[in-house]
Design a protein around this motif. Structure first.
Motif, PDB file in Angstrom:
ATOM      1  N   LEU A  23       0.723  -1.338   0.018  1.00 30.04           N
ATOM      2  CA  LEU A  23       0.133  -0.002   0.060  1.00 30.04           C
ATOM      3  C   LEU A  23       1.039   1.099   0.020  1.00 30.04           C
ATOM      4  O   LEU A  23       0.598   2.096  -0.849  1.00 30.04           O
ATOM      5  CB  LEU A  23      -0.888   0.118   1.436  1.00 30.04           C
ATOM      6  N   TYR A  24       1.686   1.366   0.953  1.00 25.59           N
ATOM      7  CA  TYR A  24       2.806   2.497   1.086  1.00 25.59           C
ATOM      8  C   TYR A  24       3.444   2.556  -0.495  1.00 25.59           C
ATOM      9  O   TYR A  24       3.772   3.506  -0.829  1.00 25.59           O
ATOM     10  CB  TYR A  24       3.823   2.256   2.125  1.00 25.59           C
ATOM     11  N   GLU A  25       3.753   1.367  -1.169  1.00 27.17           N
ATOM     12  CA  GLU A  25       4.490   1.696  -2.405  1.00 27.17           C
ATOM     13  C   GLU A  25       3.552   2.209  -3.362  1.00 27.17           C
ATOM     14  O   GLU A  25       3.909   3.100  -4.246  1.00 27.17           O
ATOM     15  CB  GLU A  25       5.125   0.367  -3.036  1.00 27.17           C
ATOM     16  N   ARG A  26       2.320   1.838  -3.467  1.00 27.30           N
ATOM     17  CA  ARG A  26       1.164   2.426  -4.203  1.00 27.30           C
ATOM     18  C   ARG A  26       1.189   3.985  -4.139  1.00 27.30           C
ATOM     19  O   ARG A  26       0.832   4.619  -4.985  1.00 27.30           O
ATOM     20  CB  ARG A  26      -0.013   1.521  -4.234  1.00 27.30           C
ATOM     21  N   ARG A  27       1.328   4.111  -2.705  1.00 24.05           N
ATOM     22  CA  ARG A  27       0.952   5.393  -2.338  1.00 24.05           C
ATOM     23  C   ARG A  27       2.090   6.620  -2.756  1.00 24.05           C
ATOM     24  O   ARG A  27       2.061   7.693  -2.521  1.00 24.05           O
ATOM     25  CB  ARG A  27       0.538   5.772  -0.948  1.00 24.05           C
ATOM     26  N   GLY A  28       3.391   5.816  -3.057  1.00 19.12           N
ATOM     27  CA  GLY A  28       4.572   6.661  -3.552  1.00 19.12           C
ATOM     28  C   GLY A  28       5.193   6.978  -2.304  1.00 19.12           C
ATOM     29  O   GLY A  28       6.079   7.688  -2.304  1.00 19.12           O
ATOM     30  N   LEU A  29       4.842   6.437  -0.977  1.00 23.93           N
ATOM     31  CA  LEU A  29       5.686   6.697   0.168  1.00 23.93           C
ATOM     32  C   LEU A  29       6.859   5.915   0.297  1.00 23.93           C
ATOM     33  O   LEU A  29       7.791   6.079   1.111  1.00 23.93           O
ATOM     34  CB  LEU A  29       4.789   6.149   1.522  1.00 23.93           C
ATOM     35  N   LEU A  30       7.067   4.858  -0.580  1.00 17.83           N
ATOM     36  CA  LEU A  30       8.205   3.953  -0.636  1.00 17.83           C
ATOM     37  C   LEU A  30       8.515   3.630  -1.802  1.00 17.83           C
ATOM     38  O   LEU A  30       7.402   3.161  -2.709  1.00 17.83           O
ATOM     39  CB  LEU A  30       7.865   2.784   0.275  1.00 17.83           C
ATOM     40  N   GLN A  31       9.777   3.614  -2.284  1.00 16.83           N
ATOM     41  CA  GLN A  31      10.241   3.133  -3.577  1.00 16.83           C
ATOM     42  C   GLN A  31      11.225   2.080  -3.521  1.00 16.83           C
ATOM     43  O   GLN A  31      12.377   2.433  -3.717  1.00 16.83           O
ATOM     44  CB  GLN A  31      10.608   4.096  -4.502  1.00 16.83           C
ATOM     45  N   PRO A  32      11.023   0.674  -3.234  1.00 15.69           N
ATOM     46  CA  PRO A  32      11.967  -0.410  -3.275  1.00 15.69           C
ATOM     47  C   PRO A  32      12.777  -0.616  -4.337  1.00 15.69           C
ATOM     48  O   PRO A  32      11.934  -0.211  -5.547  1.00 15.69           O
ATOM     49  CB  PRO A  32      11.421  -1.513  -2.754  1.00 15.69           C
ATOM     50  N   GLN A  33      13.868  -0.998  -4.359  1.00 18.30           N
ATOM     51  CA  GLN A  33      14.520  -1.449  -5.707  1.00 18.30           C
ATOM     52  C   GLN A  33      13.823  -2.497  -6.277  1.00 18.30           C
ATOM     53  O   GLN A  33      13.206  -3.532  -5.621  1.00 18.30           O
ATOM     54  CB  GLN A  33      16.201  -1.688  -5.464  1.00 18.30           C
ATOM     55  N   LEU A  88      13.284  -5.162  -3.391  1.00 13.07           N
ATOM     56  CA  LEU A  88      14.601  -5.423  -2.762  1.00 13.07           C
ATOM     57  C   LEU A  88      14.484  -4.303  -1.776  1.00 13.07           C
ATOM     58  O   LEU A  88      14.443  -3.163  -2.292  1.00 13.07           O
ATOM     59  CB  LEU A  88      15.559  -5.511  -3.545  1.00 13.07           C
ATOM     60  N   TYR A  89      14.259  -4.209  -0.372  1.00  7.62           N
ATOM     61  CA  TYR A  89      14.288  -3.299   0.562  1.00  7.62           C
ATOM     62  C   TYR A  89      15.539  -3.089   1.267  1.00  7.62           C
ATOM     63  O   TYR A  89      16.288  -3.905   1.475  1.00  7.62           O
ATOM     64  CB  TYR A  89      13.276  -3.619   1.684  1.00  7.62           C
ATOM     65  N   SER A  90      16.228  -1.680   1.283  1.00  5.00           N
ATOM     66  CA  SER A  90      17.425  -1.523   1.941  1.00  5.00           C
ATOM     67  C   SER A  90      17.035  -0.811   3.346  1.00  5.00           C
ATOM     68  O   SER A  90      15.924  -0.927   3.577  1.00  5.00           O
ATOM     69  CB  SER A  90      17.862  -0.249   1.002  1.00  5.00           C
ATOM     70  N   GLN A  91      18.204  -0.886   4.182  1.00  4.10           N
ATOM     71  CA  GLN A  91      17.785  -0.363   5.435  1.00  4.10           C
ATOM     72  C   GLN A  91      17.373   0.803   5.525  1.00  4.10           C
ATOM     73  O   GLN A  91      16.568   1.452   6.431  1.00  4.10           O
ATOM     74  CB  GLN A  91      19.377  -0.239   6.285  1.00  4.10           C
ATOM     75  N   ALA A  92      17.539   1.854   4.518  1.00  2.00           N
ATOM     76  CA  ALA A  92      16.918   3.185   4.512  1.00  2.00           C
ATOM     77  C   ALA A  92      15.451   3.133   4.265  1.00  2.00           C
ATOM     78  O   ALA A  92      14.590   3.874   4.833  1.00  2.00           O
ATOM     79  CB  ALA A  92      17.589   4.033   3.383  1.00  2.00           C
ATOM     80  N   ASP A  93      15.041   2.105   3.375  1.00  5.91           N
ATOM     81  CA  ASP A  93      13.655   1.701   3.144  1.00  5.91           C
ATOM     82  C   ASP A  93      12.974   1.346   4.601  1.00  5.91           C
ATOM     83  O   ASP A  93      11.845   1.740   4.959  1.00  5.91           O
ATOM     84  CB  ASP A  93      13.243   0.765   2.094  1.00  5.91           C
ATOM     85  N   VAL A  94      13.513   0.437   5.368  1.00  5.55           N
ATOM     86  CA  VAL A  94      13.135   0.006   6.407  1.00  5.55           C
ATOM     87  C   VAL A  94      12.943   1.335   7.548  1.00  5.55           C
ATOM     88  O   VAL A  94      12.015   1.240   8.229  1.00  5.55           O
ATOM     89  CB  VAL A  94      14.146  -1.168   7.396  1.00  5.55           C
ATOM     90  N   ASP A  95      14.045   1.948   7.486  1.00  2.00           N
ATOM     91  CA  ASP A  95      14.070   3.283   8.369  1.00  2.00           C
ATOM     92  C   ASP A  95      12.860   4.092   8.000  1.00  2.00           C
ATOM     93  O   ASP A  95      12.296   4.769   8.817  1.00  2.00           O
ATOM     94  CB  ASP A  95      15.331   4.158   8.346  1.00  2.00           C
ATOM     95  N   ARG A  96      12.523   4.267   6.752  1.00  2.00           N
ATOM     96  CA  ARG A  96      11.610   4.952   6.357  1.00  2.00           C
ATOM     97  C   ARG A  96       9.889   4.366   6.631  1.00  2.00           C
ATOM     98  O   ARG A  96       9.314   5.162   6.928  1.00  2.00           O
ATOM     99  CB  ARG A  96      11.403   5.167   4.883  1.00  2.00           C
ATOM    100  N   LEU A  97      10.012   3.238   6.905  1.00  2.00           N
ATOM    101  CA  LEU A  97       8.757   2.541   7.257  1.00  2.00           C
ATOM    102  C   LEU A  97       8.637   2.906   8.687  1.00  2.00           C
ATOM    103  O   LEU A  97       7.449   3.102   8.840  1.00  2.00           O
ATOM    104  CB  LEU A  97       9.021   0.846   6.823  1.00  2.00           C
ATOM    105  N   GLN A  98       9.927   2.737   9.419  1.00  2.00           N
ATOM    106  CA  GLN A  98       9.526   2.801  10.832  1.00  2.00           C
ATOM    107  C   GLN A  98       9.108   4.350  11.002  1.00  2.00           C
ATOM    108  O   GLN A  98       8.438   4.692  11.805  1.00  2.00           O
ATOM    109  CB  GLN A  98      10.805   2.715  11.435  1.00  2.00           C
ATOM    110  N   ARG A  99       9.665   5.310  10.104  1.00  2.00           N
ATOM    111  CA  ARG A  99       9.305   6.749  10.488  1.00  2.00           C
ATOM    112  C   ARG A  99       7.546   7.051  10.167  1.00  2.00           C
ATOM    113  O   ARG A  99       7.066   7.467  10.336  1.00  2.00           O
ATOM    114  CB  ARG A  99      10.039   7.597   9.438  1.00  2.00           C
ATOM    115  N   ILE A 100       7.363   6.266   8.967  1.00  2.00           N
ATOM    116  CA  ILE A 100       5.934   6.167   8.766  1.00  2.00           C
ATOM    117  C   ILE A 100       4.977   5.758   9.666  1.00  2.00           C
ATOM    118  O   ILE A 100       3.988   6.240  10.195  1.00  2.00           O
ATOM    119  CB  ILE A 100       5.750   5.564   7.234  1.00  2.00           C
ATOM    120  N   GLN A 101       5.439   4.831  10.365  1.00  2.00           N
ATOM    121  CA  GLN A 101       4.824   4.262  11.346  1.00  2.00           C
ATOM    122  C   GLN A 101       4.593   4.950  12.558  1.00  2.00           C
ATOM    123  O   GLN A 101       3.597   5.305  13.307  1.00  2.00           O
ATOM    124  CB  GLN A 101       5.537   2.991  11.892  1.00  2.00           C
ATOM    125  N   GLU A 102       5.812   5.847  12.980  1.00  2.00           N
ATOM    126  CA  GLU A 102       5.663   6.997  13.871  1.00  2.00           C
ATOM    127  C   GLU A 102       4.638   7.642  13.727  1.00  2.00           C
ATOM    128  O   GLU A 102       4.151   8.352  14.629  1.00  2.00           O
ATOM    129  CB  GLU A 102       7.323   7.245  14.163  1.00  2.00           C
TER     130      GLU A 102
END
Length: 123
Positions: A18-28, A36-50
C-alpha cells in the motif's frame, strides 16, 4: 525481500505494498521484479509508522515526509553556503593582512624624519 522488510518494520507485507502504491516507499527491484528493501527503506517504514501512531493519515504522512526531505536539502544547502562564506571570509582576512603588510613598508618612522614646527598663522 518484502517479508523480511515487513518483519523488521513490524508491519504486514500488504501495508508495504500500500505504501508503495501511495508513493511513500520505492524499493529497488531485482531482475525478476522482486522488491528489494534497503536499510533506508526500513528506516522510512519506521518513520511512517511513527507518524501514523501520532494520528496522521497517509496524506499527512506524505506531506511530513516531503517537508522533511525539503528541510534536509535546505540544511545541506545552508551547510554548503556557510562553508563558502567561511572560505570567503578567510580569503578576505588574508587580503586585508597583505594590504596592511604592504602599507607598513610605505611608512617612514618619525625618528627618520626632520621635525619641522610650523607656527600658527594669525588672521
Amino acid at each position: 525481500m518484502i517479508s523480511v522488510a515487513a518483519e523488521l518494520a513490524a508491519m504486514h507485507p500488504q501495508t508495504l505494498r500500500l505504501y508503495e502504491r501511495r508513493g511513500l516507499l520505492q524499493p529497488q527491484r531485482s531482475a525478476k521484479n522482486t522488491r528489494l528493501y534497503s536499510q533506508a527503506d526500513v528506516d522510512r517504514l519506521q518513520r511512517i509508522q511513527e507518524l501514523t501512531e501520532l494520528g496522521l493519515n497517509l496524506a499527512g504522512v506524505e506531506r511530513v515526509l516531503a517537508l522533511e526531505n525539503q528541510m534536509a536539502l535546505m540544511r545541506a544547502q545552508v551547510d554548503r553556503l556557510e562553508a563558502e562564506l567561511a572560505g570567503a571570509a578567510e580569503e578576505l582576512r588574508t587580503q586585508v593582512r597583505e594590504v596592511e603588510r604592504s602599507m607598513r613598508h610605505d611608512l617612514v618612522p618619525a625618528s627618520h624624519m626632520a621635525v619641522v614646527r610650523v607656527g600658527r598663522r594669525r588672521r
